[in-house]
Write an enzyme that holds these catalytic residues in place. Structure first.
Site, PDB file in Angstrom:
ATOM      1  N   HIS A   1       0.468  -1.147   0.613  1.00 34.42           N
ATOM      2  CA  HIS A   1       0.216  -0.015   0.028  1.00 34.42           C
ATOM      3  C   HIS A   1       1.006   1.119  -0.356  1.00 34.42           C
ATOM      4  O   HIS A   1       2.008   0.946   0.091  1.00 34.42           O
ATOM      5  CB  HIS A   1      -1.140  -0.076   0.729  1.00 34.42           C
TER       6      HIS A   1
ATOM      7  N   HIS B   1       6.093   6.378  -0.792  1.00 30.64           N
ATOM      8  CA  HIS B   1       6.362   5.318  -0.780  1.00 30.64           C
ATOM      9  C   HIS B   1       5.980   4.273  -1.060  1.00 30.64           C
ATOM     10  O   HIS B   1       4.825   4.050   0.124  1.00 30.64           O
ATOM     11  CB  HIS B   1       8.047   5.214  -0.290  1.00 30.64           C
TER      12      HIS B   1
HETATM   13  P1  2AM Z   1       5.947   1.845   6.339  1.00 24.46           P
HETATM   14  O1  2AM Z   1       5.787   1.514   5.435  1.00 24.46           O
HETATM   15  O2  2AM Z   1       7.808   2.912   5.945  1.00 24.46           O
HETATM   16  O3  2AM Z   1       7.657   1.473   7.664  1.00 24.46           O
HETATM   17  C1  2AM Z   1       1.615   0.827   8.394  1.00 24.46           C
HETATM   18  O4  2AM Z   1       2.953   0.687   9.585  1.00 24.46           O
HETATM   19  C2  2AM Z   1       1.843   1.971   7.727  1.00 24.46           C
HETATM   20  O5  2AM Z   1       2.319   3.055   8.667  1.00 24.46           O
HETATM   21  C3  2AM Z   1       3.597   1.821   6.837  1.00 24.46           C
HETATM   22  O6  2AM Z   1       3.690   1.862   5.354  1.00 24.46           O
HETATM   23  C4  2AM Z   1       4.465   2.660   8.174  1.00 24.46           C
HETATM   24  O7  2AM Z   1       5.369   3.140   6.295  1.00 24.46           O
HETATM   25  C5  2AM Z   1       3.273   3.440   8.093  1.00 24.46           C
HETATM   26  N1  2AM Z   1       4.546   4.256   9.414  1.00 24.46           N
HETATM   27  C6  2AM Z   1       4.992   5.757   9.392  1.00 24.46           C
HETATM   28  N2  2AM Z   1       5.581   5.662  10.225  1.00 24.46           N
HETATM   29  C7  2AM Z   1       4.882   4.835  11.321  1.00 24.46           C
HETATM   30  C8  2AM Z   1       5.299   4.340  12.246  1.00 24.46           C
HETATM   31  N3  2AM Z   1       6.052   5.337  13.025  1.00 24.46           N
HETATM   32  N4  2AM Z   1       5.316   3.082  12.414  1.00 24.46           N
HETATM   33  C9  2AM Z   1       4.510   1.842  12.392  1.00 24.46           C
HETATM   34  N5  2AM Z   1       3.972   2.250  10.922  1.00 24.46           N
HETATM   35  C10 2AM Z   1       4.423   4.082  10.127  1.00 24.46           C
END
Ligand code: 2AM
Length: 180
Positions: free
Chosen positions: A37, A121
């Protein structure tokens, strides 16, 4: 408490293309295809009544639907300590506009403002002790990756269930964007 985030769900076709990038990097934990996603805003743990306010706030977001193209791959972290492999997004003003609308709606309903700049991303893999040369090869082999354009016609509020087998994402609700 509910662990929430707002994201763009990707089409089946895009998820299949992204899943096709997996492989070739020892120490990589690849995102399950159904979990791929594009996050607009991570919310984190909130009590149920605040989740209801968030739902209401998202219902009020008005933004146009738009086409989205995935473009390229990259890595977060240093060369020595790479943490995340990701697929990028082609420059997209409508996406930035949508993200800003979601952000302001969430701040209005009492969430702290996101301090970090929006860096769109799709997380492909999380890395642990991945060899730098294999990461380098992944980036050069996959550098021309593109998928789309795909229509983005709604945003989705997800709940993340953390478990031993990794997180499971549950789509709680979709909020439509304006189609012409
Ligand atoms: P990431 O994939 O770049 O880690 C669910 O966890 C979504 O929220 C993921 O797409 C994640 O991005 C994002 N996300 C952003 N900040 C986060 C955080 N502090 N902890 C967990 N997930 C985060």
């Amino acid at each position: 408490m509910l662990r929430l985030f707002v994201a763009i769900a990707l089409t089946e076709e895009a998820r299949q293309r992204l899943a096709g990038l997996a492989g070739g990097v020892p120490g990589a934990r690849w995102t399950e295809p159904e979990n791929l996603h594009l996050t607009l805003r991570f919310i984190g743990e909130v009590p149920e009544d605040q989740a209801m306010d968030i739902d209401t706030a998202l219902t009020e977001v008005r933004a146009p639907a738009f086409p989205l193209t995935l473009d390229g791959v990259g890595v977060y972290g240093s060369a020595r300590k790479a943490r995340v492999l990701w697929a990028g997004v082609e420059r997209n003003e409508a996406l930035a506009h949508l993200q800003a609308k979601v952000e302001s709606a969430l701040v209005r309903c009492g969430l702290p403002a996101e301090e970090r700049k929006f860096s769109p991303h799709v997380t492909l893999a999380r890395l642990k002790d991945a060899p730098a040369d294999r990461i380098g090869r992944f980036l050069s082999d996959r550098g021309l990756f593109r998928a789309g354009p795909m229509p983005v016609e709604h945003v989705t509020l997800y709940r993340s269930h953390l478990g031993n087998g990794g997180a499971v994402y549950e789509a709680l609700r979709e909020y439509p964007l304006d189609t012409a």
